[in-house]
Design an enzyme around this catalytic site. Structure first.
Site: not given
Length: 273
Positions: A96, A157, A190
């Site tokens: 990310d 995602k 994450c």
């Protein structure tokens, strides 16, 4: 004893077959309690000895030939994670690193630079790279500075963890994967959730401290401390790259060395570990 998994054994097919030994007992324990067993711990199988009225370690060569009681006991000492890395058994996870995070994440410019260096190293050493982007429709794509050329997967995602079905399928296609090198944002969300899912699947996880950050340095610091206590290896980009080449005579050593030499001076990020 902190945790016990116990059952009675009957020498018949509906329980454990007559003549079953250690391996079949372990399979039985896993079938009954697999979702509760921490596979990062060592266990010993014990047998209840009627003559002693207590449990003893399973005798060598034990076979089931009558009704008996056995239990699985976790040892107090966890298995040590050595953290050896080889290119053939390693996959890089880039999490990310997206444009919308740029103004919010502390030291984001630094982790972009280190992330790019890691991906260059992965290409030189032939290491597969898996990249995710959290809700890219709203948060944008991976920043332009990071070159994703040759990445095995680039996936959107909404789940915080990178362990998506497509990622699991990709890992299953790579023979002998043992170690995951993980970096990106955010450390306490994450990165943390990805790392915990990966070690739950028996993989060794290396988190690159100078390539991961959060909006809050307190969140980052406590996440790294928590993860280190679980056996996850918190390390640096230079340590990772040099561990992967391992030898000055490695054919890619000079190129890896040049990557390291070209890096910017250390920022304040590592002092925040």
């Amino acid at each position: 004893v902190p945790v016990l998994f116990c059952f009675s054994v009957f020498a018949r097919p509906s329980s454990v077959p007559h003549g079953a030994g250690y391996e079949l007992l372990i399979q039985k324990f896993l079938s009954l309690y697999g979702d509760q067993i921490d596979m990062h711990r060592k266990f010993v199988v014990q047998l209840f000895a009627e003559e002693w009225s207590q449990y003893i370690d399973l005798p060598k060569g034990f076979l089931v030939n009558e009704r008996c009681k056995v239990r699985l006991v976790p040892l107090q000492i966890q298995i040590t994670t050595l953290g050896n890395l080889t290119p053939s058994s390693t996959v890089f996870f880039c999490c990310d690193m997206q444009e919308r995070f740029r103004p919010a994440i502390k030291y984001f410019g630094d982790i972009i630079s280190v992330g790019q260096r890691l991906l260059q190293g992965a290409r030189l050493l032939g290491i597969p790279v898996i990249v995710t982007e959290q809700y890219p429709k709203g948060l944008g794509s991976t920043v332009q500075e990071i070159d994703l050329t040759g990445a095995k997967l680039v996936l959107p995602k909404t789940k915080f963890s990178m362990v998506l079905p497509e990622v699991e399928a990709a890992l299953a296609e790579i023979p002998g994967v043992r170690s995951i090198v993980l970096f990106g944002v955010e450390t306490h969300v994450c990165i943390q959730q990805t790392a915990l899912e990966l070690i739950g699947r028996g993989l060794e996880v290396h988190i690159v401290a100078d390539a991961t950050s959060s909006r809050s340095m307190m969140d980052r610091m406590f996440a790294l401390e928590r993860l280190a206590r679980t056996g996850i290896i918190v390390t640096t980009s230079e340590a990772i790259l040099l561990q992967l080449v391992a030898d000055k005579e490695h054919p890619k050593f000079k190129e890896i060395q040049n990557l390291i030499k070209a890096s910017a001076p250390e920022s304040g990020l590592l002092s925040k570990v």
